[in-house]
Write a protein that holds these residues in place. Structure first.
Motif, PDB file in Angstrom:
ATOM      1  N   HIS A 127       7.755  -3.226   8.307  1.00  0.00           N
ATOM      2  CA  HIS A 127       7.106  -2.363   7.326  1.00  0.00           C
ATOM      3  C   HIS A 127       8.093  -1.662   6.390  1.00  0.00           C
ATOM      4  O   HIS A 127       7.944  -1.738   5.166  1.00  0.00           O
ATOM      5  CB  HIS A 127       6.218  -1.350   8.022  1.00  0.00           C
ATOM      6  N   HIS A 128       9.081  -0.986   6.941  1.00  0.00           N
ATOM      7  CA  HIS A 128       9.981  -0.243   6.057  1.00  0.00           C
ATOM      8  C   HIS A 128      10.968  -1.161   5.340  1.00  0.00           C
ATOM      9  O   HIS A 128      11.354  -0.881   4.200  1.00  0.00           O
ATOM     10  CB  HIS A 128      10.700   0.844   6.849  1.00  0.00           C
ATOM     11  N   GLU A 129      11.349  -2.237   5.975  1.00  0.00           N
ATOM     12  CA  GLU A 129      12.200  -3.213   5.290  1.00  0.00           C
ATOM     13  C   GLU A 129      11.480  -3.810   4.088  1.00  0.00           C
ATOM     14  O   GLU A 129      12.022  -3.888   2.982  1.00  0.00           O
ATOM     15  CB  GLU A 129      12.592  -4.322   6.269  1.00  0.00           C
ATOM     16  N   MET A 130      10.247  -4.244   4.311  1.00  0.00           N
ATOM     17  CA  MET A 130       9.490  -4.876   3.232  1.00  0.00           C
ATOM     18  C   MET A 130       9.127  -3.873   2.143  1.00  0.00           C
ATOM     19  O   MET A 130       9.187  -4.198   0.941  1.00  0.00           O
ATOM     20  CB  MET A 130       8.220  -5.522   3.788  1.00  0.00           C
ATOM     21  N   GLY A 131       8.757  -2.680   2.541  1.00  0.00           N
ATOM     22  CA  GLY A 131       8.419  -1.679   1.541  1.00  0.00           C
ATOM     23  C   GLY A 131       9.584  -1.384   0.621  1.00  0.00           C
ATOM     24  O   GLY A 131       9.433  -1.292  -0.606  1.00  0.00           O
ATOM     25  N   ALA A 132      10.775  -1.240   1.201  1.00  0.00           N
ATOM     26  CA  ALA A 132      11.960  -0.995   0.379  1.00  0.00           C
ATOM     27  C   ALA A 132      12.191  -2.144  -0.593  1.00  0.00           C
ATOM     28  O   ALA A 132      12.484  -1.928  -1.779  1.00  0.00           O
ATOM     29  CB  ALA A 132      13.176  -0.797   1.274  1.00  0.00           C
ATOM     30  N   SER A 133      12.036  -3.376  -0.115  1.00  0.00           N
ATOM     31  CA  SER A 133      12.268  -4.525  -0.996  1.00  0.00           C
ATOM     32  C   SER A 133      11.223  -4.616  -2.102  1.00  0.00           C
ATOM     33  O   SER A 133      11.549  -4.947  -3.247  1.00  0.00           O
ATOM     34  CB  SER A 133      12.279  -5.816  -0.175  1.00  0.00           C
ATOM     35  N   HIS A 134       9.968  -4.341  -1.775  1.00  0.00           N
ATOM     36  CA  HIS A 134       8.938  -4.322  -2.821  1.00  0.00           C
ATOM     37  C   HIS A 134       9.334  -3.348  -3.931  1.00  0.00           C
ATOM     38  O   HIS A 134       9.290  -3.680  -5.124  1.00  0.00           O
ATOM     39  CB  HIS A 134       7.591  -3.866  -2.247  1.00  0.00           C
ATOM     40  N   ALA A 135       9.686  -2.125  -3.535  1.00  0.00           N
ATOM     41  CA  ALA A 135       9.979  -1.077  -4.520  1.00  0.00           C
ATOM     42  C   ALA A 135      11.226  -1.415  -5.325  1.00  0.00           C
ATOM     43  O   ALA A 135      11.276  -1.192  -6.544  1.00  0.00           O
ATOM     44  CB  ALA A 135      10.148   0.260  -3.808  1.00  0.00           C
ATOM     45  N   GLU A 183       0.830  -1.207   0.000  1.00  0.00           N
ATOM     46  CA  GLU A 183       0.000   0.000   0.000  1.00  0.00           C
ATOM     47  C   GLU A 183       0.869   1.264   0.000  1.00  0.00           C
ATOM     48  O   GLU A 183       0.709   2.161  -0.836  1.00  0.00           O
ATOM     49  CB  GLU A 183      -0.901  -0.025   1.241  1.00  0.00           C
ATOM     50  N   CYS A 184       1.816   1.321   0.949  1.00  0.00           N
ATOM     51  CA  CYS A 184       2.661   2.509   1.039  1.00  0.00           C
ATOM     52  C   CYS A 184       3.572   2.649  -0.177  1.00  0.00           C
ATOM     53  O   CYS A 184       3.827   3.758  -0.650  1.00  0.00           O
ATOM     54  CB  CYS A 184       3.493   2.466   2.321  1.00  0.00           C
ATOM     55  N   VAL A 185       4.053   1.516  -0.687  1.00  0.00           N
ATOM     56  CA  VAL A 185       4.921   1.565  -1.858  1.00  0.00           C
ATOM     57  C   VAL A 185       4.188   2.154  -3.062  1.00  0.00           C
ATOM     58  O   VAL A 185       4.725   3.004  -3.785  1.00  0.00           O
ATOM     59  CB  VAL A 185       5.458   0.159  -2.180  1.00  0.00           C
ATOM     60  N   ALA A 186       2.952   1.710  -3.274  1.00  0.00           N
ATOM     61  CA  ALA A 186       2.183   2.227  -4.409  1.00  0.00           C
ATOM     62  C   ALA A 186       1.992   3.737  -4.293  1.00  0.00           C
ATOM     63  O   ALA A 186       2.116   4.474  -5.286  1.00  0.00           O
ATOM     64  CB  ALA A 186       0.831   1.523  -4.487  1.00  0.00           C
TER      65      ALA A 186
END
Length: 409
Positions: free
Chosen positions: A253-261, A227-230
């Motif tokens: 949250h921030h670890e996963m978001g960075a990896s998604h992006a 969600e935050c990445v989008a």
């Protein structure tokens, strides 16, 4: 979704300094030198309860970041989300027998009121998860089609192995990650996952729960991190200047978001710096909705507490420190506010030119708000003891407190 009204930020003579701030990913200070437009993303609330002091402390920290950048004559492109669909929100709605959308709307409105009262500068884009679903679905499809995600019983999971830089935000080992994942919304024990740490990107529709059209993903709703990445990629793009939030968001949250992006774009890093605010405790434990040990901004306001005193309570602690809310913290802030207002109410006073630079330097030095407060305390004490002849000094002190600290005198 709309944000809240902006308070005017007074202009100060001269120009501020570039921000030197602690970066979680490197474990040290970095100097941020954005372009003409500084880009910041701060994770927002899940609106199933009112704004407590832990929330307020986090948003105060990143409000200071905005103010430091504005003082350097930059524009600030600030984006914040609202997680207006998530398990805790649905659980609270069921518990209280309330429609989940009504609960989210009410608590988001109260959050806006609290932010306005505290003079927090609003984001340029204030974006809900629900309204972002049309942008989230294609990202999940791209990750799946690229082999960075997989299906498990209708749910879609991100494969952390798809990002070579996974782990570089938190610096944690696999066991620490597994424990935090279980504690903070993950499901590391679910059978069939390729890696226990793999987070969910798309949850297939469950009976009795809301769902949306996921195109080729099937009906469902998004995972937390994507969600935050989008939202961030849509409004800021890769490599934005600062990703912010509370220290409890470092992992997952921030670890996963960075990896998604990074898996989506093939670029690194997602953000130039990862900055995290400390936790606020009450009665020896971190304030949290699950524990119910909360001090609400709105409750203090209803009791007649001046929002400027609430803000001074927050500013009296360094943003990265864990600290405890007590009655004494608020009493000291009320007394400080009264001293400052008395000092600037006089027609003249000691010169404040050096004070402006002291406050600027303190905030540029990893947002050292307590040192900034001490500088104004010293000026107010000199005003009380000796006075002065500079007719512009009280007004300059008042504008400095407002522009850089968000405290209206």
């Amino acid at each position: 979704m709309h944000a809240w009204p902006a308070s005017e930020v007074p202009a100060l003579p001269g120009s501020g300094r570039d921000l030197r701030i602690h970066d979680t990913a490197t474990g040290g200070r970095v100097t941020l030198v954005p372009g003409p437009v500084a880009r910041i993303y701060v994770c927002g609330i899940t609106p199933y309860d009112a704004t407590h002091m832990g929330h307020a402390a986090t948003y105060n920290a990143f409000d200071l970041v905005q103010r430091v950048w504005l003082d350097t004559k930059r524009q600030v492109h600030y984006v914040q989300n609202v997680t207006d669909i998530d398990d805790p929100l649905l659980e609270r709605a069921v518990r209280d027998g309330e429609d989940w959308t009504a609960l989210a709307e009410r608590e988001t409105a109260l959050f806006r009121e609290d932010m306005t009262a505290l003079r927090m500068l609003p984001p340029r884009h204030y974006v809900g998860a629900v309204e972002s679903i049309p942008k989230i679905v294609p990202l999940v499809e791209r990750l799946r089609d690229a082999g960075a995600a997989y299906e498990l019983e209708g749910d879609i999971y991100f494969s952390v192995a798809a990002d070579p830089a996974f782990g570089s935000v938190s610096g944690l080992d696999a066991e620490a990650m597994r424990l935090l994942s279980a504690e903070r919304g993950g499901d590391p024990e679910r059978p069939g996952k390729k890696n226990p740490l793999d987070p969910m990107l798309w949850m297939a529709a469950r009976p009795g729960e809301p769902s949306w059209d996921g195109a080729s993903l099937g009906p469902g709703r998004p995972g937390w991190h994507i969600e935050c990445v989008a939202i961030a990629l849509d409004h800021l793009g890769m490599g934005f200047d600062l990703q912010g939030g509370g220290s409890d968001l470092v992992f997952p949250h921030h670890e996963m978001g960075a990896s998604h992006a990074q898996a989506l774009t093939g670029e690194h890093p997602y953000a130039q710096a990862y900055v995290h605010a400390g936790m606020v405790a009450l009665d020896g434990e971190k304030m949290s909705k699950s524990r119910g040990n909360l001090v609400f901004v709105s409750a203090l306001r209803r009791q007649g507490v001046d929002p400027a005193a609430i803000r001074l309570s927050l500013l009296s602690h360094h943003y990265r420190a864990d600290w405890e809310w007590t009655d004494d913290v608020l009493t000291e802030a009320v007394e400080r506010l009264a001293r400052w207002r008395a000092a600037v109410s006089r027609p003249d006073g000691p010169s404040a030119d050096a004070l402006v630079e002291e406050v600027r330097e303190a905030l540029a030095d990893d947002l050292d708000a307590p040192r900034a407060l001490a500088a104004i305390d010293a000026w107010a004490a000199a005003q009380s003891a000796e006075g002065g002849t500079d007719e512009g000094a009280p007004g300059l002190v008042s504008r400095t407190a407002d522009a850089l600290l968000g405290v209206a005198l």
